[in-house]
Motif scaffolding. Sequence first.
Motif, short mmCIF file in Angstrom:
data_model
loop_
_atom_site.label_atom_id
_atom_site.label_comp_id
_atom_site.label_asym_id
_atom_site.label_seq_id
_atom_site.Cartn_x
_atom_site.Cartn_y
_atom_site.Cartn_z
N VAL A 1 0.80 -1.23 0.00
CA VAL A 1 0.00 0.00 0.00
C VAL A 1 0.83 1.28 0.00
O VAL A 1 0.31 2.34 -0.36
CB VAL A 1 -0.97 0.03 1.20
CG1 VAL A 1 -1.93 -1.15 1.15
CG2 VAL A 1 -0.22 0.05 2.53
N ALA A 2 2.10 1.22 0.40
CA ALA A 2 2.88 2.46 0.53
C ALA A 2 4.37 2.15 0.42
O ALA A 2 4.82 1.06 0.78
CB ALA A 2 2.59 3.16 1.85
N ALA B 1 -1.43 -2.09 8.02
CA ALA B 1 -0.58 -0.93 7.81
C ALA B 1 -1.22 -0.05 6.74
O ALA B 1 -1.76 -0.56 5.76
CB ALA B 1 0.81 -1.36 7.37
N LYS B 2 -1.14 1.27 6.92
CA LYS B 2 -1.73 2.20 5.96
C LYS B 2 -0.68 3.07 5.26
O LYS B 2 -0.87 3.48 4.13
CB LYS B 2 -2.75 3.11 6.66
CG LYS B 2 -3.91 2.38 7.31
CD LYS B 2 -4.77 1.66 6.30
CE LYS B 2 -5.61 2.61 5.48
NZ LYS B 2 -6.52 1.90 4.55
N VAL C 1 -0.22 -5.18 3.75
CA VAL C 1 -1.11 -6.01 4.58
C VAL C 1 -1.01 -7.44 4.09
O VAL C 1 -1.01 -7.70 2.88
CB VAL C 1 -2.56 -5.53 4.47
CG1 VAL C 1 -3.46 -6.34 5.41
CG2 VAL C 1 -2.68 -4.04 4.78
N ILE C 2 -0.93 -8.37 5.03
CA ILE C 2 -0.99 -9.79 4.70
C ILE C 2 -2.21 -10.40 5.36
O ILE C 2 -2.71 -9.88 6.36
CB ILE C 2 0.28 -10.55 5.16
CG1 ILE C 2 0.53 -10.34 6.66
CG2 ILE C 2 1.49 -10.12 4.35
CD1 ILE C 2 1.68 -11.18 7.22
N GLY D 1 -0.09 -6.30 9.55
CA GLY D 1 0.79 -5.40 8.81
C GLY D 1 2.10 -6.07 8.45
O GLY D 1 2.53 -7.02 9.10
N VAL D 2 2.74 -5.56 7.39
CA VAL D 2 4.01 -6.13 6.96
C VAL D 2 4.85 -5.01 6.37
O VAL D 2 4.33 -4.03 5.84
CB VAL D 2 3.78 -7.26 5.91
CG1 VAL D 2 3.12 -6.71 4.66
CG2 VAL D 2 5.09 -7.97 5.57
N VAL D 3 6.17 -5.16 6.47
CA VAL D 3 7.12 -4.26 5.81
C VAL D 3 8.10 -5.10 5.02
O VAL D 3 8.64 -6.09 5.53
CB VAL D 3 7.89 -3.39 6.84
CG1 VAL D 3 9.02 -2.63 6.16
CG2 VAL D 3 6.96 -2.41 7.52
N TRP D 4 8.29 -4.71 3.74
CA TRP D 4 9.32 -5.33 2.92
C TRP D 4 10.52 -4.40 2.86
O TRP D 4 10.36 -3.18 2.65
CB TRP D 4 8.82 -5.59 1.50
CG TRP D 4 7.84 -6.72 1.37
CD1 TRP D 4 8.13 -8.04 1.21
CD2 TRP D 4 6.41 -6.61 1.37
NE1 TRP D 4 6.96 -8.76 1.11
CE2 TRP D 4 5.89 -7.91 1.21
CE3 TRP D 4 5.51 -5.54 1.49
CZ2 TRP D 4 4.52 -8.18 1.15
CZ3 TRP D 4 4.15 -5.78 1.45
CH2 TRP D 4 3.67 -7.09 1.28
N SER D 5 11.71 -4.92 3.01
CA SER D 5 12.94 -4.13 2.92
C SER D 5 13.18 -3.73 1.47
O SER D 5 12.52 -4.24 0.55
CB SER D 5 14.12 -4.96 3.43
OG SER D 5 14.43 -5.98 2.48
#
Length: 322
Positions: A135-136, A178-179, A146-147, A155-159
């Motif tokens: 999303v961002a 996560a937004k 989002v997963i 929420g999820v963060v990809w490096s």
Amino acid sequence: MRRTSAGFAVLALASTALLQVQSAAAAEACSDSYLTPLASWERSPITAADPSGRYQVAQLGDRTGRLGVGIWRNSVAETMIPLLDGYIEPLDVNVRAEVVGFGYASGESVGAWRARGTQRTTLPLPAGADSAKAVAINAAGEVAGVITTASGSQGVVWSPSNEPRALPVPDGLTSAEAKDIDDDGTVVGFAGKQDQFGMLTRQPVVWPADGGYRLLPATDQAYTWPSAVRNGIAIGEDGQSVVSWNLATDTETVIAATEARAGEVNAGGDFTITRTPSAAPAVTDFIRRGQPVRTAGPGYAIGLSDSGRVYYEDHHVFDCGS
């Protein structure tokens, strides 16, 4: 000072609990323009703009219903991702023209993706996840999304190298989303659980870049979430009010009292909000500290540059300069 427009109260930024606008200040000159449509495409609604104002992305469509992704680079329009026999939607673009989004294609599970130039990469799922949506993206190339898992959403963060890291769901809650992600890696979003009526409650959450989480203050503990963040300031909705949060102090400030939707925030602390009166079309306002509230135009804005350009789906640009 309280300002009223179309039966709707607007309050803007101050160090106190309410945002205040200095209506006596000299108004800056603002202008309207339109980005040139992408040639040969049946439709090309803009879906996101980067903070520098150099790049805007659009979902392209032809007469057969196939979709692709287009980008404006310094006002020059071009095709970025070729058409797919499926669905693809760009949701954000950063200052390096990296684009993220989600979709699916015939014979291919696209899910969350990142694109650099014409190369689209499907982002990997963390362990236990069934699907994902990006999303961002921030300036460094970190992607928030989002997963979905067997127990709900997370929420999820990809490096920048596409390594996924699931964000913790707050204690006592069952799902989270996560937004947006700030340039320092801070993620904002919401977490909640179903109430006795089966409705999902939403509480505002911030996930610092160094791990963990904390709940943000809210008046309405069941229907509150931030939707965008920039330079440590988040904007979102708290019940029926549009609010901002200063993430350095976790203080909440009311921007608009009723009948409004949260929009965007830029590095200078400017905001967009959309008035949604029940008996009239939606209208977006641009709010800058020390300036009168400006009507940026009808409809919902989808982007705000750090210099004060407001972008709309229909290629309209409302520009209040720097």
